[in-house]
Scaffold this motif. Structure first.
Motif, PDB file in Angstrom:
ATOM      1  N   LEU A   2     -12.269 -11.970  24.398  1.00 47.90           N
ATOM      2  CA  LEU A   2     -11.615 -10.961  23.567  1.00 47.90           C
ATOM      3  C   LEU A   2     -12.587 -10.273  22.610  1.00 47.90           C
ATOM      4  CD1 LEU A   2      -8.373 -12.922  22.576  1.00 47.90           C
ATOM      5  CD2 LEU A   2      -8.735 -11.398  24.522  1.00 47.90           C
ATOM      6  N   PHE A   3     -13.494 -11.062  22.073  1.00 52.07           N
ATOM      7  CA  PHE A   3     -14.375 -10.555  21.022  1.00 52.07           C
ATOM      8  C   PHE A   3     -15.832 -10.711  21.452  1.00 52.07           C
ATOM      9  CE2 PHE A   3     -10.588 -12.454  19.033  1.00 52.07           C
ATOM     10  CZ  PHE A   3     -10.020 -11.298  18.528  1.00 52.07           C
ATOM     11  N   ARG A  33     -12.904  -5.968  13.830  1.00 50.51           N
ATOM     12  CA  ARG A  33     -12.156  -4.717  13.746  1.00 50.51           C
ATOM     13  C   ARG A  33     -12.555  -3.763  14.843  1.00 50.51           C
ATOM     14  NH1 ARG A  33      -9.251  -4.315   8.733  1.00 50.51           N
ATOM     15  NH2 ARG A  33      -8.471  -2.248   9.247  1.00 50.51           N
ATOM     16  N   ARG A  34     -13.854  -3.746  15.135  1.00 52.18           N
ATOM     17  CA  ARG A  34     -14.306  -2.819  16.165  1.00 52.18           C
ATOM     18  C   ARG A  34     -13.745  -3.211  17.525  1.00 52.18           C
ATOM     19  NH1 ARG A  34     -20.226  -2.607  16.155  1.00 52.18           N
ATOM     20  NH2 ARG A  34     -20.135  -4.343  14.678  1.00 52.18           N
ATOM     21  N   ALA A  35     -13.633  -4.536  17.768  1.00 49.07           N
ATOM     22  CA  ALA A  35     -13.052  -4.982  19.039  1.00 49.07           C
ATOM     23  C   ALA A  35     -11.587  -4.564  19.141  1.00 49.07           C
ATOM     24  CB  ALA A  35     -13.182  -6.502  19.159  1.00 49.07           C
ATOM     25  N   ALA A  49     -11.414  -0.798  19.704  1.00 53.45           N
ATOM     26  CA  ALA A  49     -11.761  -0.421  21.079  1.00 53.45           C
ATOM     27  C   ALA A  49     -10.582  -0.641  22.017  1.00 53.45           C
ATOM     28  CB  ALA A  49     -12.983  -1.219  21.542  1.00 53.45           C
ATOM     29  N   ALA A  50      -9.753  -1.643  21.699  1.00 52.72           N
ATOM     30  CA  ALA A  50      -8.611  -1.945  22.564  1.00 52.72           C
ATOM     31  C   ALA A  50      -7.363  -1.168  22.118  1.00 52.72           C
ATOM     32  CB  ALA A  50      -8.333  -3.444  22.548  1.00 52.72           C
ATOM     33  N   GLY A  51      -7.525  -0.362  21.079  1.00 53.35           N
ATOM     34  CA  GLY A  51      -6.390   0.415  20.601  1.00 53.35           C
ATOM     35  C   GLY A  51      -5.346  -0.431  19.897  1.00 53.35           C
ATOM     36  N   LYS A  86      -4.569 -11.687  25.721  1.00 58.27           N
ATOM     37  CA  LYS A  86      -5.158 -10.344  25.632  1.00 58.27           C
ATOM     38  C   LYS A  86      -5.064  -9.874  24.189  1.00 58.27           C
ATOM     39  CE  LYS A  86      -2.607  -8.658  28.913  1.00 58.27           C
ATOM     40  NZ  LYS A  86      -1.966  -7.749  29.901  1.00 58.27           N
ATOM     41  N   LEU A  87      -5.921  -8.928  23.840  1.00 58.46           N
ATOM     42  CA  LEU A  87      -5.897  -8.399  22.475  1.00 58.46           C
ATOM     43  C   LEU A  87      -4.539  -7.789  22.145  1.00 58.46           C
ATOM     44  CD1 LEU A  87      -9.359  -6.732  21.732  1.00 58.46           C
ATOM     45  CD2 LEU A  87      -8.359  -8.795  20.760  1.00 58.46           C
TER      46      LEU A  87
END
Lengths: 333, 333
Positions: free
Chosen positions: A265-266, A209-211, A214-216, A186-187
């Motif tokens: 993940l991405f 970076r955006r991914a 988004a996952a904090g 997981k991220l």
DNA sequence: CGCGTTTACGTCGTTCGTAACGATA
DNA sequence: TATCGTTACGAACGACGTAAACGCG
């Protein structure tokens, strides 16, 4: 005004206003260029360059306008010659490609090898740069085609043809804690971990970076490079967890690296072949496109260049599919 | 390949493949063109034209491609020369305008008169055509600018600058039944009546027809013309009810015609000045634009030509306002 | 036989390279 | 003094026009 004069003019502009250097570029003598420039200025009735003593100091605003238009003229003249060369079945020529390191190192070699076999007299110039610079070079007209990846829409305003889709891979050394993870990665597992990835990942608008955002998760890049080989090397050296394109990995790498599919993940990436709409394609350029993306109908490419771009290109295959097919073909031969 | 060769090439193409005629156009001799064409074909390595005996029979497909690109080259060469002429403050030149009869007859005369006063050495070529053909001519590059009206969006893909808004007028002879109508005119009043209007009104997509259709009225055009003067003449002759642009009416006309404002019956029209984005404007062309549309900021026009088109042009004034101002100015002088 | 294109030829202008000169840092 | 641009000059080339020949309807 002659084509020669315009050619000399842009050569001077491109050589940083050094006439002597420009003369070498165009295979002529310095006094020749000097005189032609003078004649052009006389005919137009104004200075193309401002002088400081005898040296050229700067391009005048009007001069810049003329140079811009001269570039268009010269480009179209080249187009005419390219048209003729194609028709003549001329097999020699140049092909300059601007792309990223990963494409140049892992995707293009086989295609270019095949191309060179078919067209031995074609000189291919590869210009590998960072993600950010590729389209810049291309749009400044310094390359015939660009090969570049995005997560969503095609880049720039050239004619973008989707070649294949690909996923990111997460790599760790075999002994790494994540290597023996039993569940899916997981991220959050990467939170705070030192990461090794592409230089372009540092830009805030990068899909990586955006991914994370988004996952904090806040990524920590301990090391970045434009070069996928370096990323692997640094991962092997234990500098961190690698995130790179699946194309950069071979079966060999799995001996000492643990490869985790990052597809969940991405976001998925698409690699595009971008052509200038204002440039006539040499036959071998079309051949290269077909070699990289066998799923493309050559006629679609021709039509697109003629201005009849399809509303939607077919969804390109996954890189893993292409690789599988290539391996099967290699085994058969 | 030289600019001269390309110039000769398109001249031959434009003269219907008659080299002798083309030679006159470019002020050269026929053998000269013949030879240059031959040289160009030799250099490119293929036939630009197919021959029938010694005569040119047709343009080859490849030849057409070359001609298209040659046109671009020559256009840019002209642009460079125009740039130079502007900078030099050169006052002579040509200006070709394609527009409709109404604009040419009622809107342009005063502007062109003023222009000729300021630039006596400029030759203005007016090409008045039907609505449908104006943009065609313009886009084929046979005019520097087009002046054309639409009800909604600007036409074509040129740089369209809104000049003014105008309304339609309904005209009838003084003795006509509608002339003494006490209430406001409605579209239904025109149902079944013989109408006299512009030729373009016959096209189903015309704004006039759509206005009628929206009101459930079937118009009957007894007579159409591209010429507003003719429309007035036929209305005077009793052939029907005239519908035309307000610009076409003068105070004189009101002596024997009853003029009814059609602003509520039909949608408002906008007249646009359309410029080719790929063509450098001579200074006098910009002057003409300012003369027709005094509300335009010259800098806006300059910026738009440099590619920085404003998101929205200011709403142009009504024609009636412009006319009022012009009358006041005339009285003052 | 007229119309249009090509071929032949002489002249003129232009381009190009070499060489010498001039300016600038 | 080294670097870069201009001027001068001669040779070669190329473009252009005139005149004549050729093909076709």
């Amino acid at each position: 005004m002659t084509l020669t004069q315009l050619r000399y003019l842009v050569a001077i502009s491109d050589s940083g206003l050094n006439i002597t250097q420009a003369a070498e570029q165009v295979h002529a003598t310095q006094p020749g260029l000097s005189k032609q420039l003078k004649q052009l200025e006389d005919e137009l009735g104004f200075q193309l360059f401002s002088r400081k003593g005898k040296s050229l100091a700067a391009i005048t605003p009007a001069g810049q306008q003329v140079i811009d238009r001269a570039r268009i003229i010269l480009a179209e003249a080249r187009n005419i010659r390219a048209l003729a060369a194609n028709l003549r079945g001329d097999d020699k020529g140049e092909l300059s490609i601007t792309t990223t390191h990963t494409q140049a190192r892992f995707v293009l070699p086989s295609a270019i090898a095949q191309l060179k076999q078919r067209y031995p007299a074609v000189n291919v110039h590869l210009k590998a740069h960072g993600d950010a610079q590729v389209m810049g070079l291309f749009e400044r007209g310094q390359a015939d085609l660009a090969i570049i990846s995005t997560t969503g829409t095609p880049p720039g305003d050239g004619l973008a043809v989707p070649l294949f889709r690909w996923r990111r891979a997460v790599i760790v050394p075999q002994g790494h804690a994540l290597a023996s993870l039993k569940r899916a990665l997981k991220l959050a597992d990467l939170d705070g971990q030192p990461l090794v990835s592409y230089e372009s990942s540092l830009r805030p608008e990068s899909s990586l970076r955006r991914a994370f955002a988004a996952a904090g998760v806040v990524p920590r890049f301990s090391c970045t490079s434009r070069d996928a080989d370096l990323i692997k090397t640094y991962v092997r050296a234990g500098l961190g967890i690698g995130i790179l394109a699946e194309m950069a990995l071979s079966a060999d790498d799995e001996r000492d690296l643990r490869v985790i599919d990052g597809g969940v993940l991405f976001p998925e990436c698409t690699t595009w072949l971008v052509l200038r709409r204002d440039r006539v394609l040499r036959a071998y350029t079309a051949t290269l496109a077909e070699l990289i993306a066998p799923q493309l109908d050559p006629r679609d490419l021709q039509r697109a260049l003629a201005g009849e771009e399809p509303a939607a290109w077919p969804t390109p295959p996954l890189w893993s599919e292409i690789e599988k097919k290539a391996k099967r073909a290699a085994r058969a031969a």
